[in-house]
Design a protein around this motif. Structure first.
Motif, PDB file in Angstrom:
ATOM      1  N   UNK B  82       2.336  -4.053  -3.598  1.00 13.61           N
ATOM      2  CA  UNK B  82       1.902  -3.433  -4.516  1.00 13.61           C
ATOM      3  C   UNK B  82       2.203  -4.278  -5.972  1.00 13.61           C
ATOM      4  N   UNK B  83       3.306  -4.841  -5.891  1.00 19.65           N
ATOM      5  CA  UNK B  83       3.809  -5.772  -6.950  1.00 19.65           C
ATOM      6  C   UNK B  83       2.724  -7.079  -7.027  1.00 19.65           C
ATOM      7  N   UNK B  88       0.852  -2.369 -10.892  1.00 16.16           N
ATOM      8  CA  UNK B  88       1.593  -1.898 -11.745  1.00 16.16           C
ATOM      9  C   UNK B  88       1.114  -2.143 -13.167  1.00 16.16           C
ATOM     10  N   UNK B  89       0.636  -3.237 -13.375  1.00 17.09           N
ATOM     11  CA  UNK B  89       0.345  -3.617 -14.868  1.00 17.09           C
ATOM     12  C   UNK B  89      -1.093  -3.281 -15.041  1.00 17.09           C
ATOM     13  N   UNK B  90      -1.832  -2.562 -14.199  1.00 13.53           N
ATOM     14  CA  UNK B  90      -3.191  -2.173 -14.522  1.00 13.53           C
ATOM     15  C   UNK B  90      -3.603  -1.926 -15.986  1.00 13.53           C
ATOM     16  N   UNK B 127       7.617   4.685 -12.988  1.00 10.20           N
ATOM     17  CA  UNK B 127       7.650   3.506 -13.739  1.00 10.20           C
ATOM     18  C   UNK B 127       6.481   3.358 -14.878  1.00 10.20           C
ATOM     19  N   UNK B 128       5.500   3.854 -14.620  1.00 10.18           N
ATOM     20  CA  UNK B 128       4.392   3.748 -15.745  1.00 10.18           C
ATOM     21  C   UNK B 128       4.942   4.733 -17.082  1.00 10.18           C
ATOM     22  N   UNK B 152       5.262  -5.888 -14.435  1.00 13.43           N
ATOM     23  CA  UNK B 152       5.085  -6.608 -12.951  1.00 13.43           C
ATOM     24  C   UNK B 152       5.216  -5.689 -11.880  1.00 13.43           C
ATOM     25  N   UNK B 153       6.323  -4.752 -11.984  1.00 19.18           N
ATOM     26  CA  UNK B 153       6.815  -4.094 -11.017  1.00 19.18           C
ATOM     27  C   UNK B 153       8.071  -4.778 -10.155  1.00 19.18           C
TER      28      UNK B 153
END
Lengths: 539, 539
Positions: B82-83, B88-90, B127-128, B152-153
């Motif tokens: 995922x990272x 996560x940064x989308x 997290x988001x 970045x996750x």
């Protein structure tokens, strides 16, 4: 202290469905006091013996090792008390050692037991089904061999129908019965989803098994009914065993078994190739039991939700039970549960009327109500259990609270004993279309005699929907099947409202507010479902 | 192969909610091809990395021992991917290392991830939420310290709001923040229901914690927001730990933690005593995420049900998918899922409009749609998952099939991030009543411009219901709250139908039959719920 459910059941039996008058007419009168005494005792057994251990039993679950099944640790002792109390014999015929009490009383017991611990109560429910089948189809010798021990509860019964490729469609089942020459048969095959197929509560188990004779025609007309017992008459083990139990969403305490028949010695019951008929004859009563189970899941969820809502303080120092939306949820749970409870008694009393007096009108009414009861009450059971989770907020999702268990347990009831989709098709095709809608119109005419204008209007709308579905059924069977579920639901919401209105007419102080809530807020769901039918069938 | 969900999402983003035009106007154009590429990649990640292990992850569950939590065995490696994929940064801001893509794309990613494995996806979703809060409220120094690693996750975020006696009513929470004199604080208190509060997928975790300063006024105006990290800046452990995880109905792979703050060093974020405002500002977007989760549970259930119904033969040698009642169930699952999917995108695009252009009309529309989306889609998620179980018959109750997991997982979404009852009150009181129904009337006016007469009639009925609820709200707030849930439901069924009609107008070949099914059979549920409101409020 008598539970709300028990109080309602006593009231329903006595004043809504008229059990005292019925039993008096039958020459074995049960007065209001007798009914109250039996139900109060049943309630005590369920709340004192079953309910306290139910959540722990769910956590422990049934376990399997080496062909043996252990039920949750508290079950063997609880089952011994079940037998000791004579509960299994309640409505079994006196000729076989039963008490010969009405089916309506047994239905009340099923609700109370299922609400206390559905996993436990499934054992007795399946045994009752097996007893009923044998009462009708066993020879006197067979009956004498098996029934007294089943009626006492000393042995349990298990129904072995489903196979991996034969579920809703039993016609394709493959289990074979080979004649042994001595009038007995050897069974070979695998059955799945066998409730209480193996357990540690009794020494012996009586299996009713559907299988094919060597020369049987294919399909559903080549299926015969056999009985095999776990222990043979000489006390030795029969050639059958449990191959494993399922890992299920709910009813974890109830072992759902794979049963392997590896030459098990069996006797035929009833006529060759007529096994499915024997099963179908029992099915209405089995479906009454499962519909009642749906009511029980709702009742049990309501009990937890009411207790939580009374204690949980949120928002301005008030218990959440005083918040308008929580009140709405609790009222909906209460209204739906009582409607289902009375609907189950109404159906059960038809069973008694038919059994006691050969009343064919009651038989027709039971046939009509049964699929409605089974499907509507079990779908409501799931919904009510889900609402019960919601009342608990975040705690509802935590298993220790118990609300989640109710939802998990409730979810099986719309599936087994004929899926709710099959119930709806049964209603449309085998009940309504079969007599051109006559029995449904009779029921609706009765509803229309109720003084409440909302009920009368809803019954009229249901008449129109019945005509529409009948007309469609004659022209395009698939189209009619595609609206069978909303049709059944529309009938269920209507009959539920009718039951509550009758309760309120008998005791407005106790049931008036609940009936009014239902008629204002829930009865419109009948019309809502009819709007879906009209939309679906619009040109 | 691109999944049906991904195909629908690409279509919805491109042709229903107009993402290409919006991004072009913003000067960072995303064409249909760009959108398709991103969604296809996201779909591949979800179906190849997450989905294959999801059922095993559910079975393994998160486990707790001695303050440490292990997620299911496959999660750490999946999380690393995922990272690595930068997912996560989308939609995080470019200023903090994000890709700055629209919220609507992130919403699509949330649906795909939740459908593949909701327990996993909850980590990134939380997290988001934490990132968004810090982007708005952290000082530049704070942002620089935390945000790049969260975007970045490399670190996850956790929201610490609920306490044992403070759930829906956060005003009564008790966690204390004591000033340490150096501008930092020591947190003391217990938080419960902390999703991904402790886990083994990253070294560090950023906790957003609501707590009271020593001199804080009582109630909701005395709550401040703090950030504590699992590892302090010098790399040593902070004084906080996980005290245990919950045993839940579903989302077994997601650790739901009791978090104990035992003097944990923390920094305040935002103004003193304004912590709840910071949380409320984030809430609309968090609710968009949970509403999307509801869609995902339905989508995942549909995927399983379609596969099973195509393969399972019962009754005349036909796959059950050809039986009219099973067809009805599958069509209902498809129609409801697509309606929710498009409703989520419609809400998300309002977020983008507001963020990119300060469009206050879009902000008002988002505020109105959010409670509808959150409650309607999560209730439909539960229903659709339950229907998915039903399509499987007896196999649906067996955990190995996976259908039961979907129902268990789906059941949390109507509860958290504000129960659906709270959403309905938010809709009636803070959205509709607040502006005298203006924004709702705007929405309904838009629906009424649709050429379909059934939609127009339903919108008119909704206008009348809005007037009735507004009038009631002014006179008797409790009565209005008691019909808030059916009011929200009526709006949900209507908006869902509108979304499908718009999809069918864009691509009738693909979506026409589904829209027609919905308008015939499901849109009447809007009127059905209004009939309940009218019944409840009748004199």
């Amino acid at each position: 202290m008598t539970s709300t459910a028990a109080t309602d059941l006593i009231f329903g039996l006595t004043r809504v469905v008229g059990l005292p008058a019925l039993t008096e007419k039958a020459g074995a009168p049960l007065g209001a006091e007798d009914i109250a005494q039996i139900i109060t005792e049943a309630d005590r057994f369920c709340t004192e013996v079953l309910q306290p251990d139910a959540l722990a039993a769910d956590r422990a679950g049934a376990t399997y090792a080496n062909g043996l099944v252990k039920t949750p640790p508290t079950y063997p002792a609880a089952y011994a008390k079940w037998v000791e109390g004579g509960w299994q014999s309640l409505s079994a015929p006196e000729a076989h050692g039963g008490q010969g009490l009405p089916a309506a009383l047994w239905t009340a017991m099923v609700e109370l037991g299922m609400a206390a611990d559905a996993s436990f109560m499934l054992g007795p429910l399946l045994t009752a089904g097996a007893i009923e089948c044998l009462v009708h189809y066993a020879t006197p010798d067979q009956a004498a061999k098996w029934l007294p021990k089943m009626v006492s509860g000393e042995w349990t019964g298990a129904m072995c129908l489903t196979e991996p490729n034969a579920g809703s469609d039993l016609g394709v089942l493959r289990t074979r019965a080979e004649p042994l020459g001595n009038g007995k048969y050897a069974l070979h095959g695998q059955k799945i989803f066998i409730t209480w197929g193996e357990h540690d509560c009794t020494d012996n188990i009586v299996y009713l098994v559907l299988a094919r004779l060597p020369d049987a025609p294919p399909g559903s007309k080549g299926i015969s009914l056999f009985v095999a017992t776990k222990l043979k008459e000489d006390g030795s083990r029969n050639d059958l065993r449990c191959g494993g139990i399922e890992h299920k969403l709910g009813i974890h305490g109830s072992p759902t078994c794979v049963m392997l028949f590896e030459g098990a010695e069996a006797e035929m019951v009833g006529q060759p190739n007529r096994g499915l008929n024997a099963m179908f004859a029992m099915m209405n009563n089995a479906r009454l039991g499962v519909g009642t189970q749906g009511v029980a899941h709702g009742a049990a969820s309501l009990r937890l939700a009411e207790a939580y809502a009374a204690e949980r303080i949120q928002g301005g120092g008030k218990p959440i039970a005083e918040h308008p939306d929580v009140q709405r949820m609790l009222m909906e749970m209460r209204a739906v549960t009582l409607a289902g409870r009375l609907m189950a008694l109404e159906t059960a009393i038809c069973v008694d009327r038919h059994a006691l007096f050969g009343d064919t009108a009651a038989q027709a009414r039971q046939a009509l109500l049964t699929p409605i009861l089974k499907a509507w009450c079990t779908d409501r059971g799931v919904e009510t259990a889900s609402t019960g989770v919601q009342v608990h907020g975040g705690m509802g999702f935590i298993e220790e609270t118990g609300a989640a268990r109710m939802l998990r347990d409730a979810r099986i009831a719309p599936i087994y004993e004929g899926t709710n989709g099959i119930q709806a098709i049964d209603l449309v095709v085998r009940k309504v279309a079969k007599d051109g809608g006559a029995e449904m119109r009779d029921l609706l005419a009765e509803v229309k005699r109720n003084p409440d204008a909302r009920l009368r209007a809803a019954a009229e709308r249901m008449e129109a929907a019945t005509a529409l579905v009948l007309e469609t059924q004659g022209r395009d069977a698939a189209a009619a099947e595609s609206v069978a579920v909303p049709y059944l639901e529309a009938a269920g919401w209507l009959v539920g409202g009718w039951m509550l209105a009758r309760a309120a007419a008998e005791d407005g102080a106790r049931y008036g507010a609940l009936a009014e809530f239902y008629l204002r807020r829930l009865l419109p769901r009948s019309g809502g479902r009819i709007a879906e039918i009209e939309g679906a069938l619009a040109a």
